[in-house]
Scaffold this active site. Structure first.
Site, mmCIF file in Angstrom:
data_model
loop_
_atom_site.group_PDB
_atom_site.id
_atom_site.type_symbol
_atom_site.label_atom_id
_atom_site.label_comp_id
_atom_site.label_asym_id
_atom_site.label_seq_id
_atom_site.Cartn_x
_atom_site.Cartn_y
_atom_site.Cartn_z
ATOM 1 N N GLY A 9 0.836 -1.196 0.000
ATOM 2 C CA GLY A 9 0.000 0.000 0.000
ATOM 3 C C GLY A 9 0.871 1.245 0.000
ATOM 4 O O GLY A 9 0.553 2.260 0.608
ATOM 5 N N ASP A 35 2.174 -2.005 -4.339
ATOM 6 C CA ASP A 35 0.790 -1.505 -4.357
ATOM 7 C C ASP A 35 0.077 -2.161 -5.525
ATOM 8 O O ASP A 35 0.730 -2.714 -6.419
ATOM 9 C CB ASP A 35 0.765 0.029 -4.489
ATOM 10 C CG ASP A 35 -0.503 0.633 -3.878
ATOM 11 O OD1 ASP A 35 -1.606 0.193 -4.259
ATOM 12 O OD2 ASP A 35 -0.395 1.509 -3.012
ATOM 13 N N TYR A 143 -15.305 -0.443 9.113
ATOM 14 C CA TYR A 143 -13.869 -0.180 9.225
ATOM 15 C C TYR A 143 -13.407 -0.343 10.676
ATOM 16 O O TYR A 143 -12.397 -1.007 10.951
ATOM 17 C CB TYR A 143 -13.616 1.253 8.727
ATOM 18 C CG TYR A 143 -12.205 1.736 8.832
ATOM 19 C CD1 TYR A 143 -11.193 1.189 8.056
ATOM 20 C CD2 TYR A 143 -11.890 2.800 9.677
ATOM 21 C CE1 TYR A 143 -9.900 1.680 8.140
ATOM 22 C CE2 TYR A 143 -10.596 3.297 9.761
ATOM 23 C CZ TYR A 143 -9.602 2.727 8.987
ATOM 24 O OH TYR A 143 -8.328 3.219 9.070
HETATM 25 N N1 SER Z 1 -8.959 8.640 8.696
HETATM 26 C C1 SER Z 1 -9.662 7.392 8.725
HETATM 27 C C2 SER Z 1 -11.010 7.505 8.165
HETATM 28 O O1 SER Z 1 -11.571 8.590 8.204
HETATM 29 C C3 SER Z 1 -9.761 6.897 10.114
HETATM 30 O O2 SER Z 1 -8.707 6.051 10.398
HETATM 31 O O3 SER Z 1 -11.556 6.550 7.714
#
Ligand code: SER
Length: 312
Positions: A9, A35, A143
């Site tokens: 990445g 990447d 996430y």
């Molecule tokens: N900056 C990231 C996001 O907004 C958070 O780790 O998804």
């Protein structure tokens, strides 16, 4: 054995600057950028590059073997806003890539791992201000769930398999070299591009939404410092809280207006507001300071100066 680094990445927002800095420190040929797509010209010309899909276990292993990699920085991930739209893909990318590198370390094929976590591991039941290192963690985003699970696996592999994995819970990261993509904190980067190009910005978060943020230079320095710390100083093997600054969209807009007086901001919150509302507004990073001497250097005003000077 000499340190030989693979960054998976490497063309992303963090990966680009991390790769350039690691190449300064270790020599270009000792830092392999990987990447799924090519990156900026500066990155591509600075040293070796390989196309690699982070979810392709054997491709990652082959690269590690071919280049005799000792340290892997796994920076490939799907961020919070995009992950809400592609939950299964986000889970597969964020988790399977981590298992691949943890298992490479478990079998002795690599020595050390850096894996980024995030403030997204926290949730609405977490204390919002000065969020401690150890606290309630009930993330409500795709996430955040992947990062929270990843932290548990990192600690598990450290405890049970002697895997030297180190991690930081990054706040929102602000940088000028490479754009972020698909995050909730991205507004704090977009706002500079819009201010300089259009003189105005429509923010997708409410004016009072305070979030933890950090200038990229501090984030890169923290990443290198935790990786260079003696192993016994790295006590948290899940991930460390890390703090730079906290501000609201209104506060960053005021700071930009001081330098670009005609700048105007409007607010039109979308689905990302709920993600932001579930996260802390400030972070207590005293464990990082205590264990490996972390200290942030950029505050809001310094960060705004750097962003405008460099993007101009
Ligand atoms: N900056 C990231 C996001 O907004 C958070 O780790 O998804």
């Amino acid at each position: 054995m000499a340190t030989k680094i693979l960054i998976i990445g490497a063309c992303g927002q963090i990966g680009t600057e991390l790769t350039l800095r690691l190449r300064e420190l270790h020599g270009a040929d000792n830092v392999i950028a990987g990447d799924i797509r090519e990156g900026s010209e500066e990155l591509m010309q600075s040293g070796p590059f390989e196309i690699v899909d982070a979810t392709d276990k054997s491709a990652v292993e082959d690269l590690c073997m071919y280049y005799e990699i000792t340290d892997v920085y796994l920076m490939a991930a799907m961020l919070s806003a995009t992950a809400e739209k592609f939950a299964t893909k986000a889970w597969n990318l964020n988790m399977n890539s981590l298992f691949t590198v943890l298992n490479l370390a478990k079998s002795g094929k690599i020595e050390k791992i850096f894996w980024p976590s995030s403030i997204a591991v926290f949730g609405p039941t977490t204390p919002k201000h000065d969020t401690p290192q150890h606290t309630i963690m009930e993330p409500t985003t795709v996430y955040g769930i992947s990062k929270q699970s990843g932290e548990r696996w990192c600690e598990y592999y450290f405890n049970n398999n002697d895997v030297d994995v180190r991690s930081i819970r990054y706040p929102g990261l602000i940088s000028w070299k490479t754009l972020p993509g698909g995050g909730t904190t991205d507004y704090a980067v977009d706002i500079f591009h819009a201010a300089l190009k259009e003189g105005s910005y429509e923010c997708f978060l409410h004016k009072d939404t305070e979030l933890p943020m950090m200038f990229m230079d501090d984030a890169i320095r923290a990443t290198i410092e935790i990786m260079e710390a003696p192993a016994d100083k790295v006590k948290q093997r899940s991930s460390y809280n890390l703090s730079g600054m906290s501000f609201t969209p209104e506060q960053i807009a005021v700071a930009i207006k001081k330098r670009i007086p005609e700048f105007e901001i409007t607010y039109n919150p979308d689905f990302r507001q709920a993600i932001a509302d579930s996260w802390p507004s400030s972070i207590d990073d005293s464990e990082a300071t205590k264990d490996w001497s972390w200290n942030r250097s950029f505050d809001l005003e310094q960060m705004v100066d750097e962003m405008i000077d460099n993007l101009k």
